[in-house]
Structures are given as structure tokens and as C-alpha cells.
Design a protein around this motif. Structure first.
Motif: not given
Length: 321
Positions: A199, A214, A216-217, A256, A264, A306, A309
Motif C-alpha cells: 500500500a 490485492y 495485501s490491500w 480502497l 478486484q 497507490n 495510500l
């Protein structure tokens, strides 16, 4: 004209009072919930609860005794014998089913508690019957792993449900003892998650694997949400008085969630199918993902997320000094 107005009013009433759905539901969660209900009532996660037992659960509403505020017919419909709990079940009904497991238990608490057992890459928009053979096998194995580890419902409750409740309660007690320290700790934890995950690091589209980003997010989303759950409710009455809380909510709801909702599941579904295609066996994940039909829009959106974040991570750093 009058008839049209009546139809419009009826539609408006329906929209206003229609049951609230639970949103995206993982098939594993529903299957595990049913198995735990079977285990608690019949001492076996494979033993279906009978129609008569379901009627007994609805005799009169009493949370202390595990009786629920649903009609027997409705309970039989959403929880059919020899089948999974319906994927379209309402949030209210899911909350009622969770009360059977424990007084004051709720669906969002259940899904948070069982997240640790989740098999990977199971789409949230498909019921169990619509999963692929491989996905079903993953779900079934994960379910069996749970019950190999916890042979009785009491073991599961002590080690999973009650243990998490106790941890949350202890953290809340410590947090409420010092408001300033609470916000410092909260901001530091969120900053650490942002700065140590994908992120808070610029995306390298030639070397990074989108599926891993994805993952990790998604973990970031869950962790930030869990950290917010530990804060006293009074903090949320005026979130604008606490910039760290406001920014955390923006991470979830404005940065997100819009991207994950739009992209996603579509990408994961395509990527899973593409990996199984024999033509792609020799391709590295970084090469394969570039064949995604909507890759240009996807990667542009990911860059924007990104950047936001990273900017937010830098703002959180100010709270840690």
C-alpha cells in the motif's frame, strides 16, 4: 395519474424498508456457520439440524437461551436441510443465526473471527454451488481442518470466539485509560501497516504481481477496520475532531473500497481461469496479468489508489513524531 403515483409510492416504501443484505458473502463463511450450528446443537458438524429442532429455536424469543426472533418457516427456508445456508440471506437473519452460537454475537464478529481459517482466492460473489471444483475442494478442506482442530463447539468457542472477545475487551480497557495515548497508538499502528505493505510502496507494474497486491490491500482493509473497532464509540460522534480517524475512514471508504468493488473480483476470476489454461503455463504472473482485457484501466486505477495510500501514509507519519 393516481395509479402511477400509488405505484411510485409503493416502490419508494419497498426501497426504504427492503431487508438489508449482508453484502459480499464468502461461501466458506456460510458453510462454516452451518457446520458450527450443527456442532453446537447435535455435537457433530456433519449432523443436519432437524426441522423440529429449528422450530424449537423459534418457540419464543430469548437471547439468553439461544432462541431467535425468526419464524420457523423463514428459518427452514434460509437454512435448508442438506444444503448450504442461502447466499442471499439478509444481514438481520445472519445476526440471528449467530446468536444461536453465542449471546450478542453478530455476523460481522463471526466473519472477523473466522478470517484466520479462510482458504485463499474464494470469490465473495458466488454461492458454494457456483464455485469451481478446485474452489469447492479448497473450501471443504478448510472446513475439515477447522473441525480436525476443534472437535467440540466448546473448544471452538473458548479458543476462537471468547479468546477474540477477551483480547478486544482488554485492548478497549487500555485504550480508554488515556485518550491521547489511544490516538497515538492507533495512528502508529495504521502507519506501520501502510508503510510496510504494498500500500505504501510505489507499484512496479513490471515486477509486482497484482494478485499479491490485492491480498495485501485486503489485509490492510481488515486490519485498519479492526483497529477502528478498538476505539471508543465516542470518538466517532465527531470524527472531524480526530484527523487520524477521519483519514482511516477515508482509506476504507474512499480509497480502497471503490477500487476493490469495481475491479478486484473481476480480475481475480479472470486470473484464476487464465492460470489454469495450459497455454499460459510457461508465463510468469507478471506477463500473464498484462493479458487481462481491461489491464490499462485496472493498472491506472491501481496507480491512483497507490498514490493516495502513499500520501495518506505520509500524513499518518506526522502523528508518530
Amino acid at each position: 395519474m393516481i395509479a402511477k403515483r400509488r405505484r411510485a409510492n409503493a416502490l419508494l416504501l419497498y426501497i426504504c424498508f427492503m431487508p438489508v443484505r449482508a453484502g459480499n458473502i464468502n461461501a466458506f463463511d456460510l458453510k462454516l456457520l452451518k457446520a458450527l450450528l450443527n456442532l453446537k446443537i447435535n455435537r457433530s458438524h456433519l449432523a443436519d439440524v432437524s426441522t423440529e429442532q429449528k422450530r424449537d429455536l423459534c418457540k419464543r424469543y430469548n437471547k439468553d437461551e439461544g432462541l431467535i426472533n425468526l419464524s420457523p418457516d423463514h428459518l427452514n427456508r434460509i437454512w435448508p436441510k442438506r444444503k448450504e445456508i442461502l447466499h442471499s440471506v439478509t444481514l438481520s437473519s445472519l445476526n440471528q443465526l449467530c446468536i444461536i452460537l453465542k449471546k450478542d454475537y453478530r455476523w460481522h464478529l463471526f466473519t472477523a473471527d473466522v478470517l484466520q481459517f479462510h482458504p485463499g482466492n474464494i470469490p465473495n460473489d458466488k454461492p458454494y454451488l457456483n464455485l469451481s471444483r478446485i474452489e469447492k475442494e479448497k473450501v471443504d478442506k478448510a472446513i475439515e481442518d477447522v473441525f480436525d482442530r476443534y472437535r467440540t463447539f466448546e473448544e471452538f468457542q473458548i479458543e476462537v470466539i471468547d479468546k477474540n472477545d477477551n483480547l478486544v475487551a482488554k485492548k478497549k480497557i487500555n485504550i480508554e485509560s488515556n485518550n491521547d495515548e489511544t490516538l497515538d497508538i492507533f495512528a502508529s499502528r495504521v502507519y506501520i501497516e501502510l508503510s510496510t505493505r504494498k500500500a505504501g510502496i510505489p507499484i512496479d507494474e513490471n515486477n509486482d504481481v497484482i494478485e499479491e497486491i490485492y491480498n495485501s490491500w485486503y489485509k490492510l482493509f481488515c486490519i485498519v477496520r479492526d483497529e477502528m473497532k478498538l476505539l471508543p464509540a465516542t470518538y466517532f460522534k465527531n470524527k472531524y475532531s480526530y484527523p487520524a480517524i477521519q483519514m482511516a475512514q477515508e482509506i476504507l471508504n474512499e480509497i480502497l473500497r471503490p477500487h476493490l468493488t469495481e475491479h478486484q473480483s473481476k480480475f481475480r476470476r479472470w486470473f484464476d481461469n487464465a492460470k489454469r489454461n495450459s497455454k499460459n503455463k510457461k508465463l510468469a504472473p507478471q506477463e500473464l496479468q498484462k493479458q487481462y482485457p481491461n489491464y490499462a484501466n485496472l493498472i491506472q486505477s491501481m496507480r491512483e489508489v497507490n498514490k493516495k495510500l502513499i500520501d495518506t501514509s505520509e500524513k499518518f507519519y506526522d502523528f508518530t513524531e
